[in-house]
Design a protein around this motif. Structure first.
Motif, PDB file in Angstrom:
ATOM      1  N   ASP A  47      10.882  56.094 -79.288  1.00  0.00           N
ATOM      2  CA  ASP A  47      10.356  56.667 -80.531  1.00  0.00           C
ATOM      3  C   ASP A  47       9.115  57.509 -80.244  1.00  0.00           C
ATOM      4  O   ASP A  47       8.401  57.273 -79.272  1.00  0.00           O
ATOM      5  N   PRO A 211       6.262  62.117 -93.748  1.00  0.00           N
ATOM      6  CA  PRO A 211       5.446  61.331 -92.827  1.00  0.00           C
ATOM      7  C   PRO A 211       4.005  61.828 -92.804  1.00  0.00           C
ATOM      8  O   PRO A 211       3.719  62.942 -93.277  1.00  0.00           O
ATOM      9  N   ASP A 228       2.868  57.445 -87.291  1.00  0.00           N
ATOM     10  CA  ASP A 228       3.349  56.907 -88.562  1.00  0.00           C
ATOM     11  C   ASP A 228       3.496  55.387 -88.464  1.00  0.00           C
ATOM     12  O   ASP A 228       4.470  54.894 -87.873  1.00  0.00           O
ATOM     13  N   GLU A 231       6.929  54.004 -89.952  1.00  0.00           N
ATOM     14  CA  GLU A 231       8.205  54.563 -89.494  1.00  0.00           C
ATOM     15  C   GLU A 231       9.317  53.515 -89.462  1.00  0.00           C
ATOM     16  O   GLU A 231      10.409  53.742 -89.993  1.00  0.00           O
TER      17      GLU A 231
END
Length: 322
Positions: A47, A211, A228, A231
């Motif tokens: 990520d 975001p 974020d 997320e």
């Protein structure tokens, strides 16, 4: 096998990896070949926030990473800057990081030649004494990359939730569309004709998630995405509602005629599309990497009243290039 690593200093292409048993250690070793001094602040992860680091001992294929996939990391930018070293012959050379993330060693004679046709090339007169316009155009065309449109789209149409689009516009209208704003589209991929196996799909957008971000006028893309903390929560909530990420949306100031998407927006669209397709499933040409993932852009007309909403997809060629 080719993988891409997105860091805070750019995107690196890591190729030449063989077999299905490639691990994170193999990728790090390959990066070390061209960036021996790179220092990692956050490890290779799945990520962008680097909250899901990849296991260094388990094969990448078992962790959902395949040919063309994107990985993420944070590095010390000072460990990747250009620097000068001496070769065995005592000649001063400079390390230069290209746009694709590779490092080349340049000698001063090539690096400082401002008369070259292009950086690292000889001047035109040194190639040959006389040039015609056709000769020059043929030479210049060798160094141009043209992104071609897809002959047949994968997505037939996009349906947007009116309230979600209005909410997205509200921020832009506060600044009279002088700022840029992005968001992720959540919804479903629906087959046009469920009776046909190869029927095109359409995108049904049910919600837009914006975001954390900053609108920065002097940045390359006009915006900067921040870490974020929500997320994972957003993804879990979308999954519980039966939704998935089906695209992204861009809001931007009016542009001149013919200016559809910026280079940063095209690259980002290609990266997101590639991730949605699960990477390049065909190493030769990527023709199995189809996805209805869309890019939607919102802007205001020259009259300052009417708002236009358009949807796009990038081609296979563009997905392969990033």
């Amino acid at each position: 096998m080719l993988l891409r690593v997105r860091s805070n200093v750019g995107i690196w292409r890591v190729d030449g990896l063989n077999g299905t048993d490639v691990t994170t250690e193999d990728v790090l070793e390959r990066i070390k070949e061209t960036r021996p001094n790179v220092s990692y602040e956050k490890p290779l992860s799945k990520d962008p926030a680097c909250k899901s680091p990849l296991d260094t001992l388990i094969a990448l294929s078992k962790q959902g990473i395949q040919h063309g996939s994107m990985m993420y990391c944070q590095v010390d930018a000072s460990s990747c800057v250009e620097n000068t070293v001496s070769s065995e012959d005592g000649i001063k050379q400079r390390k230069v990081i290209d746009k694709d993330g590779t490092i080349r060693m340049l000698e001063p004679s090539y690096d400082t030649n401002s008369n070259g046709f292009r950086k690292g090339l000889l001047p035109l007169r040194d190639m040959k004494m006389s040039w015609t316009l056709n000769d020059f155009m043929a030479l210049d065309a060798q160094y141009e990359f043209k992104i071609k449109r897809q002959e047949e789209s994968w997505c037939s149409n996009v349906s947007l939730d009116t309230n979600s689009v209005n909410d997205f516009q509200s921020y832009l209208r506060r600044f009279n569309f002088s700022k840029q704003r992005v968001g992720y589209l959540y919804g479903k991929f629906v087959s046009e004709d469920e009776d046909k196996k190869d029927s095109k799909q359409k995108v049904m957008v049910e919600a837009i998630y914006e975001p954390p971000q900053e609108s920065v006028d002097d940045s390359e893309g006009g915006f900067v995405l921040l870490d974020d903390p929500n997320e994972d929560t957003v993804e879990q909530l979308a999954s519980l509602l039966g939704l998935r990420k089906v695209g992204w949306i861009i809001g931007h100031p009016p542009r001149e005629d013919g200016f559809v998407l910026s280079a940063t927006e095209v690259i980002t669209a290609a990266e997101l599309q590639l991730e949605a397709a699960g990477g390049l499933t065909n190493e030769d040409d990527g023709n199995n990497s189809t996805t209805p993932f869309v890019t939607v852009k919102v802007t205001i007309g020259d009259d300052g009243k009417n708002v236009s909403v358009e949807a796009f997809q990038v081609s296979h060629q563009c997905m392969t290039m990033v």
